[in-house]
Design an enzyme around this catalytic site. Structure first.
Site, PDB file in Angstrom:
ATOM      1  N   LYS A  71       0.849  -1.190   0.000  1.00  0.00           N
ATOM      2  CA  LYS A  71       0.000   0.000   0.000  1.00  0.00           C
ATOM      3  C   LYS A  71       0.883   1.238   0.000  1.00  0.00           C
ATOM      4  O   LYS A  71       1.814   1.356   0.791  1.00  0.00           O
ATOM      5  CB  LYS A  71      -0.931   0.013   1.218  1.00  0.00           C
ATOM      6  CG  LYS A  71      -1.939   1.174   1.189  1.00  0.00           C
ATOM      7  CD  LYS A  71      -2.991   1.033   2.276  1.00  0.00           C
ATOM      8  CE  LYS A  71      -2.423   1.299   3.646  1.00  0.00           C
ATOM      9  NZ  LYS A  71      -3.468   1.277   4.693  1.00  0.00           N
ATOM     10  N   GLN A 143     -14.364   6.844  10.039  1.00  0.00           N
ATOM     11  CA  GLN A 143     -14.044   5.539  10.608  1.00  0.00           C
ATOM     12  C   GLN A 143     -15.111   5.070  11.585  1.00  0.00           C
ATOM     13  O   GLN A 143     -15.290   3.870  11.788  1.00  0.00           O
ATOM     14  CB  GLN A 143     -12.677   5.575  11.282  1.00  0.00           C
ATOM     15  CG  GLN A 143     -12.218   4.257  11.889  1.00  0.00           C
ATOM     16  CD  GLN A 143     -12.203   3.076  10.925  1.00  0.00           C
ATOM     17  OE1 GLN A 143     -12.659   1.983  11.244  1.00  0.00           O
ATOM     18  NE2 GLN A 143     -11.679   3.305   9.732  1.00  0.00           N
TER      19      GLN A 143
END
Length: 330
Positions: A71, A143
């Site tokens: 990533k 989140q």
């Protein structure tokens, strides 16, 4: 043989949380067994742009499957105001470990949200009381949504209390879930007295104290992702059964980094890593546990595990965009 390009909508659709939770749990187990390779996160600092790049590579072998990827992610705080872009942008390259062929390139930002929620769900499953039905959230940002979605996969959550000084964010959160849960805004203490609490704020001065939580509350400390960040008070951490995802990351940039650096917490205060709970080397919740804390910093193996779920599901449904990035006729 083509590479699959998957945008944020594709990742959102195919990162089925139940499957991602299982994959992340398997990744934690592989990490504990030593069948992963996860070099330290590397940084490229760009002070001239008030930002940085971070690379997170990993390989894992669960025994049933193996996977590899990297990533590439950034943090550029000026992006929203100056460029109309998110502060954090992530791109995941998911590769075949046997041939190194790039199987997929996918949005890493949505992937990160999903795997972070999944990690909290794994910890909640091992550390929360079995009959947990209430969830508190401190912080109503993006989140918080994934925390609720993931944790409700492992516990029958009925009531949700969300605390955030931004009333508009609380209202949006409540409106998003009022048809599925008994959800309302509340104080930090009201959120903290739920069976499970997830904290998802970027604060450096602790905002949740020991008096703000119940006697058996399990806490997922998600917000601390850099040195100096600290959501939970030292007395709360000192009283809790602390489980971490990775010692190196947690002591340098996780929830425990400040008290650990100051000597207020030591290795003797850490119950173990989440992988130890997964493989049975350490106990999860027991009758005498009391308050528990999971310090989640996010590991590259989680990204790779989640990416595998997304890729496999996308391939099964012919989703995404196939393109010939590599000339396989050579």
């Amino acid at each position: 043989m083509n590479t699959l390009l998957l945008d944020s909508d594709d990742v959102d659709e195919h990162a089925a949380l139940a499957a991602v939770i299982d994959a992340v749990e398997e990744a934690f187990g592989a990490f504990e067994r030593g069948t992963t390779q996860m070099p330290a996160k590397s940084y490229i600092d760009l002070p001239q742009y008030n930002g940085d790049f971070r690379s997170m590579p990993a390989y894992l072998d669960t025994g049933d499957w193996d996977a590899a990827g990297i990533k590439w992610v950034n943090v550029h705080p000026d992006n929203p105001e100056d460029h109309g872009l998110p502060t954090v942008l992530g791109t995941m390259i998911y590769s075949d470990p046997e041939t190194a062929f790039p199987l997929a390139i996918m949005d890493g930002t949505t992937l990160t949200m999903k795997r972070t929620g999944a990690a909290a769900a794994v910890a909640t499953d091992y550390l929360a009381v079995e009959d947990a039905t209430t969830l508190g959230l401190v912080g109503a940002g993006v989140q918080s949504y994934t925390q609720l979605e993931a944790i409700s996969e492992v516990r029958p959550i009925e009531e949700v209390v969300v605390s955030d000084p931004d009333e508009d964010r609380v209202r949006r959160f409540v409106e998003s879930y009022e048809d599925r849960f008994d959800v309302r805004g509340g104080s930090i203490s009201e959120a903290g007295h739920c069976d499970v609490l997830s904290t998802v704020t970027p604060v450096e001065d602790p905002i949740v104290g020991l008096e703000d939580v119940g006697e058996q509350t399990h806490i997922n400390a998600i917000g601390a992702d850099a040195a100096g960040k600290h959501e939970l008070s030292d007395d709360l951490l000192g009283a809790a059964r602390i489980v971490i995802d990775d010692h190196e990351q947690c002591t340098h940039s996780g929830e425990i980094n400040v008290p650990y650096g100051e000597g207020a917490l030591t290795d003797a205060d850490i119950h173990g890593e989440i992988g130890e709970l997964v493989v049975g080397a350490k106990a999860g919740r027991t009758e005498e546990t009391g308050v528990s804390v999971f310090d989640s910093t996010g590991l590259a193996i989680q990204d790779v595990a989640a990416a595998r779920v997304v890729y496999e599901n996308a391939r099964e449904t012919d989703s995404g965009y196939d393109f010939g990035m590599i000339d396989t006729d050579q």
